[in-house]
Design a protein around this motif. Structure first.
Motif, mmCIF file in Angstrom:
data_model
loop_
_atom_site.group_PDB
_atom_site.id
_atom_site.type_symbol
_atom_site.label_atom_id
_atom_site.label_comp_id
_atom_site.label_asym_id
_atom_site.label_seq_id
_atom_site.Cartn_x
_atom_site.Cartn_y
_atom_site.Cartn_z
ATOM 1 N N LEU A 53 8.089 8.616 3.091
ATOM 2 C CA LEU A 53 8.581 7.625 4.042
ATOM 3 C C LEU A 53 9.521 6.613 3.410
ATOM 4 O O LEU A 53 10.225 5.900 4.124
ATOM 5 C CB LEU A 53 7.401 6.874 4.673
ATOM 6 N N THR A 54 9.552 6.543 2.091
ATOM 7 C CA THR A 54 10.370 5.538 1.398
ATOM 8 C C THR A 54 11.581 6.135 0.698
ATOM 9 O O THR A 54 12.452 5.394 0.239
ATOM 10 C CB THR A 54 9.523 4.784 0.368
ATOM 11 N N HIS A 55 11.643 7.464 0.604
ATOM 12 C CA HIS A 55 12.775 8.165 0.005
ATOM 13 C C HIS A 55 12.792 9.567 0.616
ATOM 14 O O HIS A 55 11.827 9.983 1.258
ATOM 15 C CB HIS A 55 12.664 8.225 -1.516
ATOM 16 N N GLU A 56 13.870 10.300 0.420
ATOM 17 C CA GLU A 56 14.008 11.578 1.114
ATOM 18 C C GLU A 56 13.397 12.715 0.300
ATOM 19 O O GLU A 56 13.971 13.195 -0.688
ATOM 20 C CB GLU A 56 15.473 11.881 1.432
ATOM 21 N N GLN A 57 12.231 13.154 0.748
ATOM 22 C CA GLN A 57 11.517 14.248 0.100
ATOM 23 C C GLN A 57 10.548 14.860 1.098
ATOM 24 O O GLN A 57 9.967 14.154 1.923
ATOM 25 C CB GLN A 57 10.744 13.731 -1.119
ATOM 26 N N ALA A 58 10.389 16.177 1.029
ATOM 27 C CA ALA A 58 9.450 16.868 1.899
ATOM 28 C C ALA A 58 8.953 18.128 1.218
ATOM 29 O O ALA A 58 9.630 18.689 0.342
ATOM 30 C CB ALA A 58 10.104 17.211 3.239
ATOM 31 N N SER A 59 7.763 18.590 1.632
ATOM 32 C CA SER A 59 7.178 19.797 1.058
ATOM 33 C C SER A 59 6.398 20.545 2.133
ATOM 34 O O SER A 59 5.750 19.925 2.987
ATOM 35 C CB SER A 59 6.241 19.428 -0.101
ATOM 36 N N LEU A 71 9.657 22.176 -2.337
ATOM 37 C CA LEU A 71 9.943 20.767 -2.620
ATOM 38 C C LEU A 71 11.407 20.534 -2.312
ATOM 39 O O LEU A 71 12.292 21.071 -2.978
ATOM 40 C CB LEU A 71 9.647 20.419 -4.077
ATOM 41 N N PHE A 72 11.647 19.751 -1.264
ATOM 42 C CA PHE A 72 12.999 19.423 -0.836
ATOM 43 C C PHE A 72 13.367 17.998 -1.229
ATOM 44 O O PHE A 72 12.598 17.063 -1.029
ATOM 45 C CB PHE A 72 13.119 19.551 0.692
ATOM 46 N N THR A 73 14.564 17.840 -1.799
ATOM 47 C CA THR A 73 15.255 16.567 -1.922
ATOM 48 C C THR A 73 16.719 16.845 -1.553
ATOM 49 O O THR A 73 17.139 18.000 -1.526
ATOM 50 C CB THR A 73 15.171 15.969 -3.337
ATOM 51 N N PRO A 74 17.506 15.816 -1.254
ATOM 52 C CA PRO A 74 18.881 16.093 -0.823
ATOM 53 C C PRO A 74 19.710 16.883 -1.826
ATOM 54 O O PRO A 74 20.562 17.683 -1.421
ATOM 55 C CB PRO A 74 19.466 14.696 -0.618
ATOM 56 N N ASN A 75 19.456 16.704 -3.104
ATOM 57 C CA ASN A 75 20.305 17.321 -4.120
ATOM 58 C C ASN A 75 19.696 18.543 -4.799
ATOM 59 O O ASN A 75 20.368 19.219 -5.577
ATOM 60 C CB ASN A 75 20.663 16.289 -5.190
ATOM 61 N N LYS A 76 18.443 18.842 -4.485
ATOM 62 C CA LYS A 76 17.795 20.003 -5.103
ATOM 63 C C LYS A 76 16.640 20.457 -4.225
ATOM 64 O O LYS A 76 15.912 19.639 -3.655
ATOM 65 C CB LYS A 76 17.283 19.678 -6.504
ATOM 66 N N ALA A 116 14.270 23.287 6.554
ATOM 67 C CA ALA A 116 12.991 22.791 7.060
ATOM 68 C C ALA A 116 12.639 21.440 6.451
ATOM 69 O O ALA A 116 12.065 20.577 7.125
ATOM 70 C CB ALA A 116 11.888 23.803 6.762
ATOM 71 N N GLY A 117 13.020 21.243 5.190
ATOM 72 C CA GLY A 117 12.726 19.976 4.528
ATOM 73 C C GLY A 117 13.474 18.817 5.149
ATOM 74 O O GLY A 117 12.878 17.792 5.510
ATOM 75 N N HIS A 118 14.795 18.954 5.290
ATOM 76 C CA HIS A 118 15.539 17.802 5.821
ATOM 77 C C HIS A 118 15.279 17.605 7.310
ATOM 78 O O HIS A 118 15.280 16.464 7.800
ATOM 79 C CB HIS A 118 17.028 17.880 5.486
ATOM 80 N N ALA A 119 15.012 18.698 8.042
ATOM 81 C CA ALA A 119 14.712 18.548 9.464
ATOM 82 C C ALA A 119 13.403 17.785 9.670
ATOM 83 O O ALA A 119 13.354 16.814 10.447
ATOM 84 C CB ALA A 119 14.638 19.921 10.130
ATOM 85 N N MET A 120 12.350 18.182 8.996
ATOM 86 C CA MET A 120 11.067 17.521 9.205
ATOM 87 C C MET A 120 11.052 16.111 8.620
ATOM 88 O O MET A 120 10.382 15.226 9.160
ATOM 89 C CB MET A 120 9.936 18.364 8.618
ATOM 90 N N PHE A 121 11.807 15.891 7.549
ATOM 91 C CA PHE A 121 11.943 14.517 7.056
ATOM 92 C C PHE A 121 12.554 13.630 8.143
ATOM 93 O O PHE A 121 12.069 12.533 8.425
ATOM 94 C CB PHE A 121 12.816 14.476 5.800
ATOM 95 N N THR A 122 13.625 14.109 8.765
ATOM 96 C CA THR A 122 14.280 13.326 9.815
ATOM 97 C C THR A 122 13.343 13.108 10.999
ATOM 98 O O THR A 122 13.188 11.979 11.484
ATOM 99 C CB THR A 122 15.555 14.032 10.294
ATOM 100 N N TYR A 123 12.703 14.167 11.465
ATOM 101 C CA TYR A 123 11.869 14.054 12.656
ATOM 102 C C TYR A 123 10.736 13.051 12.455
ATOM 103 O O TYR A 123 10.473 12.215 13.325
ATOM 104 C CB TYR A 123 11.268 15.416 13.025
#
Length: 240
Positions: A53-59, A71-76, A116-123
């Motif tokens: 919730l404080t930075h862009e990351q999802a798993s 493990l998703f981050t914007p750059n890797k 899936a990582g960036h979509a669910m992070f956004t949602y």
């Protein structure tokens, strides 16, 4: 911040309550036609999601089977062994790997993990992302649908945030909750999305939709309810 953006954030629980937490976890059931088109049917049909919730990351875990997690981050983006913690595959600058993609272009596992990582992070961070630095929110004209009138917010994201599209639109009901969320999928030939969140629950003072249905839409914004691209159902939501 835009007045409607402030009201929307408050209706979902408010920034003060949101900022007490750093992570959201949930059990995820997913369906829809997109996964067949992309050649990744069933990989994330039943999984567990962890979003920062404080930075862009999802798993997502499991990712296809119980032996991997993403493990998703914007750059890797990476796939990691759940047994040893070893990185099995990884990809730097993953968004660049979608260059030239059409809707019918198949995804590999790392590309699926990125989407899936960036979509669910956004949602799961919406509407609270509107309070992030350099995210712009502006109220635009109302929209009428099925007898309801929704106010609309145009959201413009900076390049530092990986998301479906730079410009998105939220449709806000009379209760302040998000009733529709429009965007286009930049990494998949700009296919349109009309995303309907519903069945809200309150978790630790924050309201989350537990049901999401995503359809294509035409140039006038009219959704095609015969083309459901993605279905998302969430339960066991927990804030940490």
């Amino acid at each position: 911040m835009d007045k409607l953006a402030v009201e929307t954030i408050e209706a979902h629980g408010g920034l003060e309550q949101w900022r007490k937490f750093k992570t959201v976890k949930a059990h995820l059931i997913q369906g829809g036609g997109l996964w067949d088109i992309k050649g990744v049917t069933g990989v994330l049909a039943n999984t567990n999601l962890t979003v920062a919730l404080t930075h862009e990351q999802a798993s997502h875990q499991p990712f296809g089977d119980g032996k991997r997690r993403s493990l998703f981050t914007p750059n890797k983006v990476a796939l990691i062994s759940t047994e040893s913690g070893e990185v099995l595959e990884e990809l730097d600058n993953p968004r660049a790997s979608f260059a030239g993609h059409k809707l019918e272009t198949k995804w590999n596992d790392l590309q699926l993990a990125y989407f899936a990582g960036h979509a669910m992070f956004t949602y799961l961070n919406t509407p609270f992302l509107m309070a992030w630095p350099d995210v712009q929110a502006e109220e635009i004209g109302d929209w009428e649908e099925n007898g309801a009138v929704w106010r609309r917010l145009r959201i413009t994201y900076p390049s530092s945030i990986a998301t479906t599209s730079k410009v998105q639109t939220l449709y806000i009901g009379a209760d302040g909750l998000i009733r529709r969320h429009d965007y286009h999928v930049e990494i998949s030939d700009d296919v349109t999305g009309a995303h309907y969140p519903s069945d809200y629950v309150e978790v630790q003072g924050i309201k989350f939709p537990t049901r999401r249905r995503i359809y294509t839409r035409d140039a006038e914004g009219i959704p095609n309810f015969e083309q459901m691209t993605v279905s998302i159902d969430l339960d066991r939501i927990e804030l940490l």
